[in-house]
Design a protein around this motif. Structure first.
Motif, mmCIF file in Angstrom:
data_model
loop_
_atom_site.group_PDB
_atom_site.id
_atom_site.type_symbol
_atom_site.label_atom_id
_atom_site.label_comp_id
_atom_site.label_asym_id
_atom_site.label_seq_id
_atom_site.Cartn_x
_atom_site.Cartn_y
_atom_site.Cartn_z
ATOM 1 N N ASP A 338 0.812 -1.192 0.063
ATOM 2 C CA ASP A 338 -0.014 -0.034 -0.059
ATOM 3 C C ASP A 338 0.743 1.212 0.042
ATOM 4 O OD1 ASP A 338 -2.185 -1.515 0.148
ATOM 5 O OD2 ASP A 338 -2.874 -1.140 2.170
ATOM 6 N N SER A 339 2.066 1.327 0.607
ATOM 7 C CA SER A 339 2.947 2.385 0.645
ATOM 8 C C SER A 339 3.902 2.395 -0.559
ATOM 9 C CB SER A 339 3.715 2.236 1.886
ATOM 10 O OG SER A 339 4.769 1.250 1.909
ATOM 11 N N LYS A 340 3.510 1.548 -1.566
ATOM 12 C CA LYS A 340 4.335 1.549 -2.894
ATOM 13 C C LYS A 340 5.697 1.450 -2.344
ATOM 14 C CE LYS A 340 0.816 3.991 -5.365
ATOM 15 N NZ LYS A 340 0.194 2.939 -5.998
ATOM 16 N N ARG A 341 6.090 0.617 -1.516
ATOM 17 C CA ARG A 341 7.534 0.278 -1.012
ATOM 18 C C ARG A 341 7.698 -1.088 -0.769
ATOM 19 N NH1 ARG A 341 9.008 4.761 3.467
ATOM 20 N NH2 ARG A 341 7.138 3.850 4.010
ATOM 21 N N PRO A 342 7.393 -1.996 -1.885
ATOM 22 C CA PRO A 342 7.131 -3.385 -1.465
ATOM 23 C C PRO A 342 8.525 -3.968 -1.443
ATOM 24 C CG PRO A 342 6.433 -3.163 -3.601
ATOM 25 C CD PRO A 342 6.748 -1.643 -3.066
ATOM 26 N N CYS A 343 8.732 -5.139 -0.866
ATOM 27 C CA CYS A 343 9.786 -5.991 -1.265
ATOM 28 C C CYS A 343 9.690 -6.978 -2.226
ATOM 29 C CB CYS A 343 10.279 -6.636 -0.062
ATOM 30 S SG CYS A 343 11.083 -5.872 1.541
ATOM 31 N N PRO A 344 10.472 -7.614 -2.877
ATOM 32 C CA PRO A 344 10.254 -8.349 -3.995
ATOM 33 C C PRO A 344 9.208 -9.479 -3.757
ATOM 34 C CG PRO A 344 12.533 -7.695 -4.039
ATOM 35 C CD PRO A 344 11.983 -7.189 -2.691
ATOM 36 N N LEU A 345 9.400 -10.214 -2.646
ATOM 37 C CA LEU A 345 8.666 -11.352 -2.257
ATOM 38 C C LEU A 345 7.218 -11.004 -1.801
ATOM 39 C CD1 LEU A 345 11.276 -13.561 -0.366
ATOM 40 C CD2 LEU A 345 10.408 -13.894 -2.759
ATOM 41 N N ASP A 346 6.923 -9.677 -1.604
ATOM 42 C CA ASP A 346 5.681 -9.287 -1.108
ATOM 43 C C ASP A 346 4.635 -9.611 -2.360
ATOM 44 O OD1 ASP A 346 6.664 -8.565 1.111
ATOM 45 O OD2 ASP A 346 6.766 -6.392 0.453
ATOM 46 N N ALA A 347 5.233 -9.744 -3.563
ATOM 47 C CA ALA A 347 4.315 -10.214 -4.739
ATOM 48 C C ALA A 347 3.910 -11.549 -4.661
ATOM 49 C CB ALA A 347 5.292 -9.841 -5.977
ATOM 50 N N LEU A 348 4.553 -12.153 -3.670
ATOM 51 C CA LEU A 348 3.938 -13.481 -3.797
ATOM 52 C C LEU A 348 2.730 -13.635 -2.712
ATOM 53 C CD1 LEU A 348 7.328 -15.422 -3.449
ATOM 54 C CD2 LEU A 348 5.790 -15.095 -5.530
ATOM 55 N N TRP A 349 2.659 -12.714 -1.859
ATOM 56 C CA TRP A 349 1.344 -12.421 -1.322
ATOM 57 C C TRP A 349 0.274 -11.831 -1.767
ATOM 58 C CZ3 TRP A 349 -1.301 -8.436 0.893
ATOM 59 C CH2 TRP A 349 -2.466 -8.760 1.773
ATOM 60 N N ALA A 350 0.366 -10.978 -2.651
ATOM 61 C CA ALA A 350 -0.591 -10.044 -3.384
ATOM 62 C C ALA A 350 -1.499 -11.108 -3.705
ATOM 63 C CB ALA A 350 -0.043 -9.181 -4.153
ATOM 64 N N PRO A 351 -1.594 -12.036 -4.502
ATOM 65 C CA PRO A 351 -2.482 -12.674 -5.186
ATOM 66 C C PRO A 351 -3.760 -13.350 -4.433
ATOM 67 C CG PRO A 351 -0.455 -13.224 -6.316
ATOM 68 C CD PRO A 351 -0.085 -12.572 -4.879
ATOM 69 N N PHE A 352 -3.228 -13.134 -3.080
ATOM 70 C CA PHE A 352 -4.191 -13.872 -1.996
ATOM 71 C C PHE A 352 -5.000 -12.672 -1.291
ATOM 72 C CE2 PHE A 352 -0.818 -16.821 -2.583
ATOM 73 C CZ PHE A 352 -1.495 -17.881 -3.282
ATOM 74 N N ASP A 353 -4.786 -11.463 -1.392
ATOM 75 C CA ASP A 353 -5.455 -10.224 -0.768
ATOM 76 C C ASP A 353 -6.662 -10.059 -1.307
ATOM 77 O OD1 ASP A 353 -5.639 -7.958 0.619
ATOM 78 O OD2 ASP A 353 -4.518 -7.001 -0.767
ATOM 79 N N LEU A 354 -7.758 -10.223 -0.684
ATOM 80 C CA LEU A 354 -9.128 -9.975 -0.839
ATOM 81 C C LEU A 354 -9.570 -8.546 -0.559
ATOM 82 C CD1 LEU A 354 -10.534 -13.386 -0.078
ATOM 83 C CD2 LEU A 354 -10.283 -12.277 -2.331
ATOM 84 N N TYR A 355 -8.572 -7.528 -0.098
ATOM 85 C CA TYR A 355 -9.091 -6.356 0.381
ATOM 86 C C TYR A 355 -9.685 -5.529 -0.739
ATOM 87 C CZ TYR A 355 -8.903 -1.803 2.455
ATOM 88 O OH TYR A 355 -9.547 -0.586 2.949
ATOM 89 N N GLY A 356 -10.898 -4.673 -0.529
ATOM 90 C CA GLY A 356 -11.426 -3.788 -1.518
ATOM 91 C C GLY A 356 -12.301 -4.524 -2.314
ATOM 92 N N TYR A 357 -12.982 -3.817 -3.569
ATOM 93 C CA TYR A 357 -13.923 -4.190 -4.209
ATOM 94 C C TYR A 357 -13.154 -4.606 -5.674
ATOM 95 C CZ TYR A 357 -17.247 -2.925 -0.735
ATOM 96 O OH TYR A 357 -17.926 -2.923 0.512
ATOM 97 N N THR A 358 -13.991 -5.355 -6.426
ATOM 98 C CA THR A 358 -13.331 -5.566 -7.856
ATOM 99 C C THR A 358 -13.813 -4.258 -8.820
ATOM 100 O OG1 THR A 358 -13.653 -7.988 -7.703
ATOM 101 C CG2 THR A 358 -13.283 -7.029 -10.006
ATOM 102 N N HIS A 359 -12.859 -3.850 -9.455
ATOM 103 C CA HIS A 359 -13.223 -2.708 -10.405
ATOM 104 C C HIS A 359 -14.086 -3.181 -11.528
ATOM 105 C CE1 HIS A 359 -10.257 -0.044 -8.425
ATOM 106 N NE2 HIS A 359 -9.589 -0.678 -8.949
#
Length: 359
Positions: A338-359
């Motif tokens: 969210d802060s746009k300062r991710p570590c490389p491996l944070d990309a492996l967590w992101a596909p399971f994030d259900l926060y927010g609504y689908t555009h």
């Protein structure tokens, strides 16, 4: 070299790792469970008007070979169930939801998993129900006052939260018909079928966890501990190794019989007066169980991805196969994304994030 180029290189390497490693692929035959190939669609900025809005997860179904296949017959005492316990709190709620989502996506028999959620905040059950309408789960209230007077200050304030200690009371909170449970922290994702972890033999041990015997075990306790034989003698006759309490298989029958909750509480009482450790809820577990842990493959806890306990840092994966990615440490993937300062491996967590609504 610019930060963007470094991230791009690490990201490419991480994606290559997923392609090459079978344990990081969703390969089960449950037709309704799929992973999106588009990473960008999962990274959401927080909605200041609604902090806790989650998209409904895709339906999940058992594969044909799973039994029983009729979830209407499922009760918490069903012997065919896999029991998983997690905490739910407002600060880590996004991580807990992602953890559940990852477990369902990679399970051959997702309808055979029963989730036990430990909470100190109320009204979170409706949020879970709306996000996972088919989920088998129960919410248990953990009273913070049970441990509030036992908790000592730690190197990081988050480690002092009462709900961190709820795992110590699982044998009391869960139904007595639940003989075994997998306890998981809220800052991880599972990328393999959790039934493999569930079927791990504990032998004569009460808990099982990946052990790290190369770690400097002495650093988890103060000089006051090691200089006093009454304390240091605790480990005589044992080969104590570090293990992370965020991933454990627990035999609740043995736990109840041996009274391990009281044993942990006694060490917390010692800590209040003698200051024998610095790191929150971990050292009491080490004092009671280190040297008496059933070893589990390291693939089930690729820990430390959140960096150190003070400032956080980007970490690489340990060598070897991966079944579970764990952002233990101070850095959490949803905060960094969210802060746009991710570590490389944070990309492996992101596909399971259900926060927010689908555009």
């Amino acid at each position: 070299m610019s930060w963007a180029m470094r991230f791009s290189g690490f990201f490419s390497a991480a994606m290559l790792m997923i392609i090459l490693s079978p344990s990081l692929q969703s390969f089960h035959p449950a037709e309704a469970i799929r992973s999106s190939p588009h990473l960008d669609g999962y990274i959401r900025q927080p909605d200041p008007q609604n902090r806790f809005s989650f998209r409904k997860a895709s339906p999940f179904r058992n594969a044909e070979q799973c039994r029983p296949n009729n979830r209407t017959l499922t009760t918490v005492c069903d012997p065919s169930l896999v029991h998983v316990a997690l905490t739910l709190d407002l600060e880590y709620l996004r991580g807990s939801i992602a953890a559940v989502h990852s477990i369902l996506q990679h399970s051959l028999c997702p309808e055979n998993i029963f989730f036990h959620f430990l909470v100190s905040d109320t009204n979170l059950d409706s949020l879970v129900q709306s996000t996972f309408p088919q989920l088998n789960f129960k919410v248990y209230y953990f009273d913070p006052n049970i441990v509030r007077n036992l908790i000592s200050t730690s190197v990081r304030q988050a480690l002092e939260q009462p709900l961190n200690y709820a795992r110590n009371y699982l044998a009391d909170l869960l139904e007595t018909c639940v003989n075994r449970v997998i306890y998981l922290d809220s800052d991880l994702v599972v990328v393999d079928d959790i039934s493999k972890l569930w079927s791990t033999s504990l032998g004569s041990r009460t808990i099982g966890a990946p052990e790290y015997c190369h770690a400097n075990f002495s650093k988890y306790f103060t000089a006051a501990f090691w200089s006093d034989h009454r304390f240091a003698g605790t480990f005589e006759g044992r080969r104590p190794c570090y293990f992370n309490t965020g991933v454990m298989v627990m035999d609740l029958v043995r736990w109840r019989r041996e009274g391990y909750t009281k044993r942990i509480e006694r060490w917390m009482e010692v800590q209040k007066s003698a200051r024998i450790y610095e790191l929150g809820s971990l050292p009491p577990f080490l004092l009671v169980f280190a040297g008496h842990v059933a070893p589990i493959e390291h693939r089930w806890n690729q820990h430390g991805l959140g960096g150190d306990n003070v400032k956080g840092s980007c970490r690489d994966l340990h060598a070897g196969p991966v079944s579970l990615l764990h952002w233990s440490g101070s850095g959490k993937p949803w905060v960094r994304l969210d802060s746009k300062r991710p570590c490389p491996l944070d990309a492996l967590w992101a596909p399971f994030d259900l926060y927010g609504y689908t555009h």
